[in-house]
Design an enzyme around this catalytic site. Structure first.
Site, PDB file in Angstrom:
ATOM      1  N   CYS A  88      41.233  33.626  48.512  1.00  0.00           N
ATOM      2  CA  CYS A  88      41.345  32.723  47.363  1.00  0.00           C
ATOM      3  C   CYS A  88      42.696  32.016  47.369  1.00  0.00           C
ATOM      4  O   CYS A  88      43.015  31.285  46.427  1.00  0.00           O
ATOM      5  CB  CYS A  88      41.155  33.496  46.060  1.00  0.00           C
TER       6      CYS A  88
ATOM      7  N   GLN B 107      32.707  38.608  41.633  1.00  0.00           N
ATOM      8  CA  GLN B 107      33.089  37.194  41.699  1.00  0.00           C
ATOM      9  C   GLN B 107      32.667  36.491  40.409  1.00  0.00           C
ATOM     10  O   GLN B 107      31.523  36.623  39.976  1.00  0.00           O
ATOM     11  CB  GLN B 107      32.445  36.519  42.895  1.00  0.00           C
TER      12      GLN B 107
ATOM     13  N   CYS C 244      45.798  23.758  27.240  1.00  0.00           N
ATOM     14  CA  CYS C 244      45.315  25.007  27.821  1.00  0.00           C
ATOM     15  C   CYS C 244      45.759  25.093  29.282  1.00  0.00           C
ATOM     16  O   CYS C 244      45.887  24.082  29.965  1.00  0.00           O
ATOM     17  CB  CYS C 244      43.794  25.040  27.721  1.00  0.00           C
TER      18      CYS C 244
ATOM     19  N   CYS D  56      41.498  24.621  33.784  1.00  0.00           N
ATOM     20  CA  CYS D  56      40.783  23.338  33.959  1.00  0.00           C
ATOM     21  C   CYS D  56      41.730  22.143  34.018  1.00  0.00           C
ATOM     22  O   CYS D  56      41.479  21.104  33.399  1.00  0.00           O
ATOM     23  CB  CYS D  56      39.771  23.146  32.830  1.00  0.00           C
TER      24      CYS D  56
ATOM     25  N   ASP E 114      38.763  40.486  52.491  1.00  0.00           N
ATOM     26  CA  ASP E 114      38.813  39.613  51.308  1.00  0.00           C
ATOM     27  C   ASP E 114      39.923  40.120  50.385  1.00  0.00           C
ATOM     28  O   ASP E 114      39.654  40.709  49.333  1.00  0.00           O
ATOM     29  CB  ASP E 114      37.454  39.624  50.604  1.00  0.00           C
TER      30      ASP E 114
ATOM     31  N   CYS F 143      37.045  18.506  27.686  1.00  0.00           N
ATOM     32  CA  CYS F 143      37.528  19.518  26.747  1.00  0.00           C
ATOM     33  C   CYS F 143      38.634  18.969  25.855  1.00  0.00           C
ATOM     34  O   CYS F 143      39.578  18.332  26.339  1.00  0.00           O
ATOM     35  CB  CYS F 143      38.035  20.737  27.509  1.00  0.00           C
TER      36      CYS F 143
ATOM     37  N   GLU G 151      38.533  50.486  49.928  1.00  0.00           N
ATOM     38  CA  GLU G 151      38.989  49.909  48.669  1.00  0.00           C
ATOM     39  C   GLU G 151      40.025  50.837  48.034  1.00  0.00           C
ATOM     40  O   GLU G 151      39.907  52.056  48.108  1.00  0.00           O
ATOM     41  CB  GLU G 151      37.805  49.712  47.720  1.00  0.00           C
TER      42      GLU G 151
ATOM     43  N   TYR H  97      39.078  45.686  51.442  1.00  0.00           N
ATOM     44  CA  TYR H  97      39.154  45.259  50.035  1.00  0.00           C
ATOM     45  C   TYR H  97      37.728  45.073  49.500  1.00  0.00           C
ATOM     46  O   TYR H  97      37.407  44.071  48.872  1.00  0.00           O
ATOM     47  CB  TYR H  97      39.955  43.963  49.883  1.00  0.00           C
TER      48      TYR H  97
END
Length: 464
Positions: free
Chosen positions: A420, A294, A75, A78, A393, A69, A344, A323
């Site tokens: 995550c 996701q 940025c 990435c 999660d 990129c 939730e 969740y």
């Protein structure tokens, strides 16, 4: 600030920053590769470590590759494009191991090799762009002899600056027509004198652009305007419909408040369907403009397969899915369970979860909305049956300590913990360690070229 000369980068550590050691001190420097030899200017002193930035390269690591990129380095996304993908996976696995052993204080079993993403470019199904009436100038542009006229931008926020936007001409995160739609709107706005947003002055017509896509090529576009101008708004939306037949769902929002979030805003349906449908392993999921799903669809299937495998369901179990969001995991495991109960916070997400069960003719799921730490109590367990397995999660911050305690009080045989953020996951695991021990660990890479990693841990109840 002091200058450290000819320092060799030896590792990659917290938050994806590279690591060097100088005089028994750890130095964190962004966006380097182990093996690079550099001069580092120290910009911040902490009690146990230093933070620096590169001022000169003496030699480059043999592992370094050329980023694809043109926006790399400016940025905020990435940040690992200069690392070969196999090394990215190696450092992600190391991150999982370090967090579980150092924070979780657990004797971690063999961590299975990271399940890598089948696509390392164009893998996202959602991107949000921001309009700005004054684009961010890079450091190279600022130090050059060229004079840059006032230019606007449509792109991403510069890390650490809410009011600075880097103009993005081509992004490798989302497949076409994402780039084409973004660039078309930019050109159309210039031709028709549509103003871009100024976050400090709270002015300008075009504010945000959200693009979602499904694996079968259908696209949802949400245009966010700062104020209503019916004529100009309608003209733009009409030309988008004509120019891009892939757009199957077109919405707009008038957001005149102080921040960009549309979570509390009315999304107005303009054209086509009011949702997309994604298919996964024979199941269909309805995705609305505010739905959580996701963002790497192909890897989401791998993640859910791991969670289902770890749960080891026989068809007799009551499963709680905490969740649950729009019920993706709950519906995915329902065919192997007696009953699945999803909880939730957002009522809107629960409604989507119920729709997802209905369109798949799944009849053994129930969904509840509310704060999990208040909902998951003894009365709830008596009403819905005590869980044999809990799948959780949570967001990056991990589970609230009251939720962790509620899980412990529920006393399931197994807890499948998807995260995550392996650091907060490890902290929650440490709190549960008296009752549960880690028996399996499987990282799944959802976000190539970043330091982020999803991690699935199976916790099993200790024998008394």
């Amino acid at each position: 600030m002091p200058l450290l000369e000819r320092v060799t980068i030896t590792d990659i550590g917290a938050e994806g920053n590279s690591v060097a050691r100088v005089d028994d001190l750890v130095v964190f420097v962004p966006m380097l590769v182990p093996g690079d030899i550099v001069d580092i200017r120290i910009v911040r002193r902490r009690r146990k470590y230093l933070e620096g930035r590169v001022v000169r390269f003496h030699s480059y690591s043999s592992d370094r590759i050329t980023p694809r990129c043109s926006h790399f380095g400016n940025c905020g996304g990435c940040k690992w494009q200069h690392l070969p993908y196999e090394l990215q996976l190696k450092f992600k696995e190391k991150q999982v191991r370090d967090n579980l052993t150092r924070i979780g204080k657990t004797n971690t079993p063999l961590i299975k090799p990271v399940i890598g993403s089948s696509e390392i470019y164009y893998y996202r199904n959602k991107l949000e762009y921001t309009f700005s009436d004054k684009r961010w100038l890079t450091s190279d542009e600022l130090t050059s002899d060229n004079e840059y006229a006032k230019e606007d931008a449509i792109g991403f926020h510069v890390p650490g600056f809410f009011d600075k936007v880097l103009d993005i001409r081509e992004c490798y995160l989302q497949p076409e027509p994402s780039n084409s739609i973004k660039n078309f709107i930019r050109d159309y706005a210039h031709r028709n004198r549509l103003t871009f947003f100024n976050s400090r002055q709270q002015s300008g017509f075009l504010r945000n652009l959200v693009i979602r896509n499904s694996l079968d090529g259908k696209v949802m576009v949400i245009m966010v305007f700062f104020y209503e101008d019916e004529k100009r708004r309608r003209e733009l939306l009409e030309v988008l419909v004509k120019e891009f037949p892939q757009i199957r769902s077109l919405m707009y929002v008038i957001n005149s408040k102080g921040n960009d979030s549309i979570a509390d805003q009315e999304v107005i349906h303009y054209y086509g369907e009011d949702h997309l449908v994604e298919e996964m392993d024979g199941l269909r999921f309805r995705i609305g403009p505010k739905s959580f799903y996701q963002t790497n669809t192909r890897q989401a299937l791998e993640l859910y397969k791991v969670a289902k495998s770890f749960a080891g369901l026989s068809g007799k179990e009551t499963v709680y899915d905490l969740y649950t969001g729009t019920g993706a995991i709950a519906n995915f495991v329902a065919d192997s369970a007696y009953k699945v109960v999803g909880i939730e916070y957002l009522e809107e997400a629960v409604q989507d979860a119920e729709v997802n069960s209905a369109i798949n003719n799944i009849k053994n799921t129930r969904f509840f909305s509310g704060d999990i730490r208040l909902v998951l109590n003894e009365h709830f367990r008596l009403s819905n049956g005590s869980p044999d397995v809990i799948i959780t999660d949570p967001p990056r911050a991990g589970m609230h300590k009251d939720v962790v305690n509620a899980v412990r009080e529920s006393a399931p045989r197994k807890v499948v913990y998807i995260s995550c953020n392996p650091a907060t996951q490890a902290w929650d695991i440490s709190i549960m360690s008296e009752q549960y021990h880690v028996t399996m660990v499987q990282p799944v890479d959802m976000f190539p070229h970043t330091h982020h990693i999803e991690n699935v841990v199976l916790l099993e109840k200790r024998q008394v």
